[in-house]
Design an enzyme around this catalytic site. Structure first.
Site, mmCIF file in Angstrom:
data_model
loop_
_atom_site.group_PDB
_atom_site.id
_atom_site.type_symbol
_atom_site.label_atom_id
_atom_site.label_comp_id
_atom_site.label_asym_id
_atom_site.label_seq_id
_atom_site.Cartn_x
_atom_site.Cartn_y
_atom_site.Cartn_z
ATOM 1 N N ARG A 107 29.413 -30.739 -17.163
ATOM 2 C CA ARG A 107 29.556 -31.952 -17.986
ATOM 3 C C ARG A 107 31.033 -32.195 -18.271
ATOM 4 N NH1 ARG A 107 26.573 -31.226 -23.452
ATOM 5 N NH2 ARG A 107 24.825 -31.117 -21.978
ATOM 6 N N HIS A 244 18.711 -24.355 -22.344
ATOM 7 C CA HIS A 244 20.159 -24.176 -22.166
ATOM 8 C C HIS A 244 20.492 -22.741 -21.748
ATOM 9 C CE1 HIS A 244 24.413 -25.092 -23.717
ATOM 10 N NE2 HIS A 244 24.443 -23.787 -23.485
#
Length: 270
Positions: A107, A244
């Site tokens: 990201r 995650h």
């Protein structure tokens, strides 16, 4: 002034104007190029094309409600060690009739900055009913749902789930459609072809904590299937988010990159 002198001055003036215009154009073109990824970043599809990719931040179906800055293509980019470890996990799951599905991988920092700007805009709560129905938006920073830095920007963190094969297609999100809380029963919340993990992806709620004691039965078993498969291969789970995981040791534990999520960011062939 003679006619020749006037003509010569006209030529000089025209040439000067042309040079000025050319210089201005060159200056306009001299914009900083987007940074490139280090050579050991790869497209996950180049390492394992069987892992399903549903890159949520390339779409408007996320807590922001629009495509997030820096996501120029719907693709997963990771450091090579993380991608190769995911490939090993995928081989284990395929033998059991399952597949991994990634929602987000590397990201860029500009995407994190987009999240921060959105979190500060308290008037924008368009996606609250699905992603944070029980959390006041003023609490997103204090409760740890939004931060100025993300481990994803280091390239070895991903958000993912497990899908039973054969994978069923999922209906695309249509902006403006009615939203359902991310912790609602699976047959009521946004359709996802993943196993029932008790909440949807990016659910800002304590029910999304991986080992929340309220999540039991098949939902807990599904979370533990993902957890055990990945932890056996060097991944570490973030306890507050069942989806995650970070591969360790990270090649870049202290570096937060900002190259766009795009094939052009990668070294050709990676």
């Amino acid at each position: 002034m003679t006619r020749l002198s006037r003509a010569l001055r006209g030529v000089i003036t025209a040439v000067a104007a042309l040079l000025t215009l050319t210089a201005a154009s060159a200056t306009a073109r001299a914009t900083p190029a987007d940074p490139k990824a280090p050579k050991d970043f790869v497209a996950l599809s180049a390492v394992d094309p069987t892992i399903i990719q549903e890159m949520r931040y390339f779409t408007p179906h996320n807590f922001v409600g629009e495509r997030v800055d820096g996501y120029e293509q719907p693709m997963c980019i990771l450091t090579r060690p993380a991608a190769e470890a995911l490939h090993k996990a995928q081989k284990e799951l395929l033998r059991k009739g399952y597949s991994l599905k990634v929602y987000d991988c590397y990201r860029p920092q500009r995407a994190v900055d987009h999240f921060v700007r959105w979190a500060k805009d308290l008037d924008d709560q368009a996606m609250k009913a699905e992603f944070y129905p029980r959390v006041d938006k003023t609490r997103l920073f204090d409760d740890g749902y939004i931060a100025a830095k993300s481990g994803h920007s280091r390239g070895s963190t991903m958000d993912l789930t497990v899908v039973r094969l054969p994978a069923r297609p999922t209906h695309p999100y249509v902006p403006g459609q009615p939203l359902v809380p991310c912790y609602a029963p699976k047959d009521q919340r946004f359709p996802d072809n993943s196993l029932d993990m008790g909440t949807g992806f990016d659910c800002f709620d304590t029910l999304a904590h991986t080992l929340d004691p309220r999540v039991q039965g098949q939902q807990r078993a599904n979370r533990l299937l993902l957890k055990s498969t990945l932890e056996n291969l060097g991944f570490v789970n973030l306890a507050e988010e069942w989806w995650h995981y970070t591969y360790q040791p990270e090649p870049y534990p202290d570096t937060y990159f900002d190259f766009p999520v795009s094939r052009k960011s990668l070294t050709p062939g990676r």
